[in-house]
Motif scaffolding. Structure first.
Motif, PDB file in Angstrom:
ATOM      1  N   ILE A 173      -4.674 -34.395   2.726  1.00 49.30           N
ATOM      2  CA  ILE A 173      -4.687 -35.500   1.764  1.00 49.30           C
ATOM      3  C   ILE A 173      -5.811 -36.490   2.088  1.00 49.30           C
ATOM      4  CG2 ILE A 173      -3.366 -37.429   0.811  1.00 49.30           C
ATOM      5  CD1 ILE A 173      -2.440 -34.637  -0.059  1.00 49.30           C
ATOM      6  N   SER A 174      -6.600 -36.795   1.071  1.00 49.36           N
ATOM      7  CA  SER A 174      -7.686 -37.769   1.195  1.00 49.36           C
ATOM      8  C   SER A 174      -7.208 -39.126   0.707  1.00 49.36           C
ATOM      9  CB  SER A 174      -8.875 -37.314   0.349  1.00 49.36           C
ATOM     10  OG  SER A 174      -8.560 -37.476  -1.034  1.00 49.36           O
ATOM     11  N   GLU A 175      -8.068 -40.124   0.849  1.00 52.65           N
ATOM     12  CA  GLU A 175      -7.708 -41.463   0.378  1.00 52.65           C
ATOM     13  C   GLU A 175      -7.552 -41.482  -1.134  1.00 52.65           C
ATOM     14  OE1 GLU A 175     -10.769 -44.544   0.357  1.00 52.65           O
ATOM     15  OE2 GLU A 175     -12.180 -43.046   1.110  1.00 52.65           O
ATOM     16  N   TYR A 176      -8.241 -40.570  -1.849  1.00 58.72           N
ATOM     17  CA  TYR A 176      -8.134 -40.518  -3.298  1.00 58.72           C
ATOM     18  C   TYR A 176      -6.801 -39.932  -3.755  1.00 58.72           C
ATOM     19  CZ  TYR A 176     -13.127 -41.278  -2.866  1.00 58.72           C
ATOM     20  OH  TYR A 176     -14.347 -41.795  -2.538  1.00 58.72           O
ATOM     21  N   GLN A 177      -6.170 -39.164  -2.873  1.00 54.61           N
ATOM     22  CA  GLN A 177      -4.921 -38.497  -3.232  1.00 54.61           C
ATOM     23  C   GLN A 177      -3.699 -39.180  -2.641  1.00 54.61           C
ATOM     24  OE1 GLN A 177      -6.380 -34.997  -1.333  1.00 54.61           O
ATOM     25  NE2 GLN A 177      -6.837 -33.936  -3.253  1.00 54.61           N
ATOM     26  N   SER A 178      -3.905 -40.106  -1.727  1.00 57.93           N
ATOM     27  CA  SER A 178      -2.784 -40.761  -1.058  1.00 57.93           C
ATOM     28  C   SER A 178      -2.113 -41.782  -1.967  1.00 57.93           C
ATOM     29  CB  SER A 178      -3.263 -41.454   0.223  1.00 57.93           C
ATOM     30  OG  SER A 178      -4.172 -42.495  -0.089  1.00 57.93           O
ATOM     31  N   GLY A 179      -0.889 -42.150  -1.597  1.00 56.07           N
ATOM     32  CA  GLY A 179      -0.174 -43.181  -2.335  1.00 56.07           C
ATOM     33  C   GLY A 179       0.741 -42.669  -3.417  1.00 56.07           C
ATOM     34  N   GLN A 180       0.689 -41.386  -3.716  1.00 56.87           N
ATOM     35  CA  GLN A 180       1.569 -40.813  -4.725  1.00 56.87           C
ATOM     36  C   GLN A 180       2.655 -39.972  -4.077  1.00 56.87           C
ATOM     37  OE1 GLN A 180      -0.468 -37.743  -7.184  1.00 56.87           O
ATOM     38  NE2 GLN A 180      -2.160 -37.909  -5.725  1.00 56.87           N
ATOM     39  N   ARG A 181       3.710 -39.688  -4.823  1.00 63.83           N
ATOM     40  CA  ARG A 181       4.782 -38.862  -4.293  1.00 63.83           C
ATOM     41  C   ARG A 181       4.356 -37.396  -4.254  1.00 63.83           C
ATOM     42  NH1 ARG A 181       8.130 -41.531  -8.038  1.00 63.83           N
ATOM     43  NH2 ARG A 181       8.588 -39.539  -9.035  1.00 63.83           N
ATOM     44  N   GLN A 211     -17.992 -40.764 -18.536  1.00 62.84           N
ATOM     45  CA  GLN A 211     -19.174 -41.304 -17.862  1.00 62.84           C
ATOM     46  C   GLN A 211     -18.803 -41.832 -16.474  1.00 62.84           C
ATOM     47  OE1 GLN A 211     -21.781 -43.928 -20.175  1.00 62.84           O
ATOM     48  NE2 GLN A 211     -20.829 -43.166 -22.038  1.00 62.84           N
ATOM     49  N   ILE A 212     -17.649 -42.483 -16.380  1.00 61.94           N
ATOM     50  CA  ILE A 212     -17.199 -43.029 -15.093  1.00 61.94           C
ATOM     51  C   ILE A 212     -16.901 -41.904 -14.116  1.00 61.94           C
ATOM     52  CG2 ILE A 212     -15.273 -44.235 -13.966  1.00 61.94           C
ATOM     53  CD1 ILE A 212     -15.246 -46.119 -16.427  1.00 61.94           C
ATOM     54  N   VAL A 213     -16.218 -40.853 -14.574  1.00 58.92           N
ATOM     55  CA  VAL A 213     -15.925 -39.707 -13.703  1.00 58.92           C
ATOM     56  C   VAL A 213     -17.221 -39.094 -13.189  1.00 58.92           C
ATOM     57  CG1 VAL A 213     -14.976 -37.371 -13.620  1.00 58.92           C
ATOM     58  CG2 VAL A 213     -13.689 -39.188 -14.756  1.00 58.92           C
ATOM     59  N   THR A 245     -10.637 -33.503  -7.985  1.00 54.84           N
ATOM     60  CA  THR A 245     -10.464 -33.808  -9.398  1.00 54.84           C
ATOM     61  C   THR A 245      -9.207 -33.218 -10.008  1.00 54.84           C
ATOM     62  OG1 THR A 245     -11.874 -31.910  -9.977  1.00 54.84           O
ATOM     63  CG2 THR A 245     -12.943 -34.065  -9.790  1.00 54.84           C
ATOM     64  N   ASN A 246      -8.573 -32.240  -9.330  1.00 51.68           N
ATOM     65  CA  ASN A 246      -7.329 -31.685  -9.864  1.00 51.68           C
ATOM     66  C   ASN A 246      -6.143 -32.602  -9.628  1.00 51.68           C
ATOM     67  OD1 ASN A 246      -8.537 -29.366 -10.780  1.00 51.68           O
ATOM     68  ND2 ASN A 246      -8.290 -28.313  -8.830  1.00 51.68           N
ATOM     69  N   THR A 247      -6.182 -33.393  -8.557  1.00 55.20           N
ATOM     70  CA  THR A 247      -5.030 -34.206  -8.181  1.00 55.20           C
ATOM     71  C   THR A 247      -5.276 -35.698  -8.374  1.00 55.20           C
ATOM     72  OG1 THR A 247      -5.825 -34.086  -5.894  1.00 55.20           O
ATOM     73  CG2 THR A 247      -4.115 -32.530  -6.561  1.00 55.20           C
ATOM     74  N   PHE A 248      -6.519 -36.095  -8.601  1.00 54.04           N
ATOM     75  CA  PHE A 248      -6.820 -37.468  -8.986  1.00 54.04           C
ATOM     76  C   PHE A 248      -8.170 -37.513  -9.682  1.00 54.04           C
ATOM     77  CE2 PHE A 248      -9.074 -41.441  -8.454  1.00 54.04           C
ATOM     78  CZ  PHE A 248      -8.186 -42.285  -9.100  1.00 54.04           C
ATOM     79  N   ARG A 249      -8.214 -38.188 -10.810  1.00 52.58           N
ATOM     80  CA  ARG A 249      -9.471 -38.428 -11.517  1.00 52.58           C
ATOM     81  C   ARG A 249      -9.551 -39.913 -11.845  1.00 52.58           C
ATOM     82  NH1 ARG A 249     -12.070 -34.098 -13.977  1.00 52.58           N
ATOM     83  NH2 ARG A 249     -12.767 -35.353 -15.748  1.00 52.58           N
TER      84      ARG A 249
END
Length: 329
Positions: A6-14, A126-128, A142-146
């Motif tokens: 888990i990366s910081e982009y994917q953390s914080g969710q269940r 554009q932001i992505v 990008t599959n688990t957080f965008r």
């Protein structure tokens, strides 16, 4: 077998939410069955699914490659570049504010906040792509957080768009917008010299036959309360430059509310005056309502610092103010 750190982009969710995004074609019952049978484990231990994921956690799926492929709509797409990054467009993306969790950008007139069809290239895309091209977002994530915009503006309204570029950024932006603990200010030119009460409360509903929002002084079935504050910046020659503060945020609230009060927005094709719109089109080439989301105030809390983000008036809007003799301050 697949192992995911888990990366910081994917953390914080269940955990269950993460798995539902990763195995997006799998029934929820399948995911919970795999958790019960320890075919999916968290940090080498049996998991229930409601665990919060932290940076460094490891999820292991003891599933056949064919099974994983079967339940992932993005598998084939991830074998190629998912979006051809339009570098020229990304370079034109106007960044108003950026930190490790949120991104605030300017949306021009004519650009969608989020795409309405597969071929659209909205501010959200554009932001992505900006995040990918600048290494903010790794392709594997990008599959688990965008990154995603957290507010929307009409296609022909310009101004501030906020986006979370991490999960916690998205969650906290969504929270403050939902709880209305930030201040959003718009700027507009209206017909007439505004002379009503500055704080206005009314009710808004949808006229489905006309496909228009309608405002009423009295509450009606299906109508929702709206609250808007107006401040006159300047007025001259039959027009007023207003600063508008949204207390509530309903679709077409500002446009419909001002039209109801007798001060329609210049250029508004739905709620405005046709003769005025025609005159501004002939004189300035104006083809959209003069409405600009120009200031956002974030208040200090456990996540945000006190922050004021401003987006200057677009060039045409600014030029029209000058030509009409409206002072901007």
């Amino acid at each position: 077998m697949v192992s995911i750190k888990i990366s910081e982009y994917q953390s914080g969710q269940r955990l269950n939410k993460f798995l539902q995004k990763y195995l997006d074609l799998a029934p929820t019952s399948f995911i919970y069955k795999m958790l019960r049978k320890k075919n999916i484990v968290l940090n080498d231990k049996k998991a229930q699914g409601d665990e919060i994921l932290y940076v460094g956690d490891t999820i292991v799926m003891y599933l056949a490659d064919d099974t994983i492929s079967k339940f992932r709509s993005m598998t084939k797409e991830n074998e190629k570049v998912t979006v051809d990054i339009e570098k020229e467009t990304i370079e034109k993306l106007s960044i108003l504010y950026e930190d490790s969790d949120i991104l605030v950008v300017h949306k021009p007139v004519g650009v969608l906040s989020q795409k309405a069809s597969a071929k659209d290239y909205s501010i959200n895309e554009q932001i992505v792509d900006y995040c990918k091209s600048n290494g903010i977002l790794k392709k594997d994530y990008t599959n688990t957080f965008r990154p995603s915009v957290c507010n929307r503006l009409d296609r022909n309204t310009s101004g501030i768009i906020v986006a979370g570029i991490t999960l916690k950024g998205s969650q906290n932006l969504t929270r403050i917008l939902k709880l209305r603990v930030c201040d959003k200010y718009y700027y507009t030119i209206v017909c007439g010299h505004y002379n009503k009460e500055l704080h206005q409360i009314a009710y808004i509903g949808k006229n489905h036959d006309k496909n228009l929002s309608e405002v009423s002084a009295e509450e009606k079935p299906g109508y929702k309360k709206i609250e808007t504050e107006f401040e006159v910046i300047d007025q001259t020659n039959g027009f007023s430059l207003l600063q508008v503060k949204l207390i509530t945020g309903k679709s077409h609230q500002i446009r419909a509310h001002l039209a109801y009060l007798g001060f329609p927005i210049v250029g508004d094709p739905r709620y405005g005056k046709r003769d005025v719109n025609r005159m501004f089109n002939n004189r300035f080439g104006l083809q959209n309502q003069l409405l600009h989301a120009g200031k956002l105030v974030l208040h200090r809390d456990d996540f945000f610092s006190d922050l004021i983000i401003c987006d200057p008036l677009p060039e045409k809007f600014d030029c029209i103010c000058t030509e009409l003799g409206l002072k901007k301050s």
